[in-house]
Enzyme design. Structure first.
Site, PDB file in Angstrom:
ATOM      1  CG  HIS A  43      -1.712   1.334   1.245  1.00  0.00           C
ATOM      2  ND1 HIS A  43      -3.178   1.059   0.604  1.00  0.00           N
ATOM      3  CD2 HIS A  43      -1.781   2.505   1.719  1.00  0.00           C
ATOM      4  CE1 HIS A  43      -3.586   2.194   0.671  1.00  0.00           C
ATOM      5  NE2 HIS A  43      -2.979   3.033   1.255  1.00  0.00           N
ATOM      6  CG  ASP A 103     -11.233   3.999   5.376  1.00  0.00           C
ATOM      7  OD1 ASP A 103     -10.722   5.004   5.990  1.00  0.00           O
ATOM      8  OD2 ASP A 103     -10.883   3.939   4.037  1.00  0.00           O
ATOM      9  NE  ARG A 136      -9.371  10.959   8.109  1.00  0.00           N
ATOM     10  CZ  ARG A 136      -8.486  10.134   7.862  1.00  0.00           C
ATOM     11  NH1 ARG A 136      -8.743   9.156   7.132  1.00  0.00           N
ATOM     12  NH2 ARG A 136      -7.238  10.493   7.526  1.00  0.00           N
ATOM     13  CB  SER A 189      -7.790   5.451   6.929  1.00  0.00           C
ATOM     14  OG  SER A 189      -8.213   5.644   5.788  1.00  0.00           O
ATOM     15  CE  LYS A 203      -8.019   2.422   2.927  1.00  0.00           C
ATOM     16  NZ  LYS A 203      -8.548   3.762   2.477  1.00  0.00           N
TER      17      LYS A 203
END
Ligand code: URA
Length: 446
Positions: A82, A161, A168, A183, A187
């Site tokens: 990620h 999320d 946000r 967050s 995931k």
């Protein structure tokens, strides 16, 4: 339990209990807690922070707010990757095929562009016919058949999320370390891989502007991952300039293909090899040196590019573009941007470069807006290089020639040209694991 009392408690800087965090996530996901109260809570968290324990509990609740993907039917150690988001970040399209071609299954869910940053799903969809909205069952089958699939996030993955991120985004509470950590990790945990490699970007184009903040975010995420039994490593990589030379979807696919052929820009190539080596290391393919060699060999032999072609084909795309990139979307208009003065390119406000490419059509101005896959920027000069007045510094591409003026002025504003060369920049700053923080030398080895 009353949301009012929890907001007040956090506003006063007190820690929330596990039950209180579970209450606010389940209540908000179910629509029982209104946006205005959750906004106040997010702002209280933004200012007062969360402890490591609270962040871990928040992540757990967010991960379990929807589907938990089960990858156990795929043999072998599954490693996910990620990136915290950047400009010109096409690393997944290079790293995932390298790793898969070395025998490590990659079952990856990626996101779309967000603000000034691009997203892998949009980039992949610029390949004619390629689909990223693949049913979960077919996703697993593709990974079992060819060892790789990169798809969009399934509808019900970490829905808490999805809602919190949107809130946000409009309440100025994105750049909070515990909120970003929860967050991302919610995931990743829900997506089911055994190990997680995080690419935490730092610099003018990243959410984390300084190395210290990036390390702190990385440490928070590594500790969350390890706590739930997922081996997690983070590399802190540079986003003080765009990665590579291409910004924009089809342009980035083309640059990814060049890199998979061993002909990519040096910065992109080095970052991708290090990311791939770390994924192979997490998958227990050898020590770091052996894993780096495996990654290099996968590129030199052409097997990584072949793996990418297999993935494109399995996901419905036209694999001929891999060997004929001119078949990717081509912009009908282009404009050369020239240097206004002689000098060294000393700095680039990378976020501004990203916004310039969005103006050209490479990103979305609104959530529903379509993307112009052919739009974007090719940089002809990068930081540290000399440029003469009037020489090309970049080329803009778009289907909307009226966007050139605004994009050009933003791009030029983002660049600083001076008469002294800047200090050499590092590509990889540090590696963060459960063993601590290792600072890296300019090319990423320690
Ligand atoms: N990427 C995410 O997925 N979440 C954040 O909060 C920031 C970047």
């Amino acid at each position: 339990m009353r949301m009012y009392d929890l907001i007040l408690k956090k506003r006063e800087g007190q820690a929330l209990t596990d039950e209180e965090i579970a209450f606010l996530i389940s209540g908000y996901t179910a629509g029982e807690i209104p946006d205005y109260q959750m906004s106040a809570m997010l702002m209280a968290i933004y200012f007062k922070g969360l402890s490591q324990h609270e962040t871990g509990v928040l992540t757990h609740c967010m991960a379990h707010s929807g589907d938990m993907v089960d990858l156990s039917s795929i043999p072998g150690i599954k490693v996910d990757k990620h990136s915290t988001g950047g400009v010109g970040d096409k690393t997944t399209m290079i790293v995932a095929p390298i790793v898969a071609s070395c025998g490590v299954p990659v079952a990856k869910m990626s996101g779309r562009g967000l603000g000034h940053t691009g997203g892998t799903v949009d980039k992949l969809e610029s390949i004619p016919g390629l689909r990223t909205d693949i049913e979960p069952q077919r996703f697993l089958e593709i990974v079992k058949e060819i060892g790789i699939a990169v798809v969009g996030q399934s509808g019900n993955l970490a829905p808490a999320d999805k809602k919190l991120y949107a809130l946000r985004d409009v309440t100025a509470t994105v750049d909070s370390i515990p909120l970003i950590a929860a967050s991302i990790m919610s995931k990743k945990i829900a997506a089911g891989a055994d190990c997680i490699l995080l690419d935490v970007k730092t610099g003018s184009g990243a959410f984390m502007k300084t190395e210290e903040e990036a390390i702190q975010l990385a440490q928070t995420m590594v500790s969350i991952g390890e706590h739930v039994g997922r081996k997690t490593v983070a590399l802190i990589t540079d986003m003080d300039r765009p990665l590579g030379r291409a910004i924009g979807n089809a342009l980035e696919v083309q640059e990814a293909l060049e890199t998979l052929s061993g002909q990519g820009p040096e910065d992109l190539t080095q970052v991708c090899l290090q990311l791939a080596a770390n994924m192979l290391y997490l998958a227990e393919k050898g020590d770091m040196e052996e894993c780096l060699k495996l990654a290099q060999e996968a590129v030199h032999s052409g097997k990584a590019k072949e793996k990418f072609a297999q993935m494109v084909s399995a996901q419905g795309g036209d694999p001929s573009v891999i060997f004929h990139p001119e078949r990717l979307a081509q912009a009908p208009y282009s404009q050369v941007v020239t240097a206004p003065i002689d000098g060294y390119l000393t700095h680039m406000d990378t976020q501004q470069c990203g916004i310039a490419s969005v103006l050209l059509g490479a990103g979305r101005e609104t959530k529903e807006a379509p993307i112009d896959f052919s739009a974007g920027i090719i940089l002809k000069r990068t930081i540290g290089q000399w440029v003469n007045q009037g020489e090309p510094i970049a080329v803009l591409y778009s289907s909307r020639p009226e966007s050139f003026e605004g994009a050009q002025s933003l791009l030029l504003q983002s660049m600083t040209i001076g008469d002294q060369p800047p200090a050499p920049e590092r590509l990889i700053y540090a590696r963060v694991s459960s063993y601590g923080v290792e600072k890296m030398n300019p090319h990423g080895s320690n």
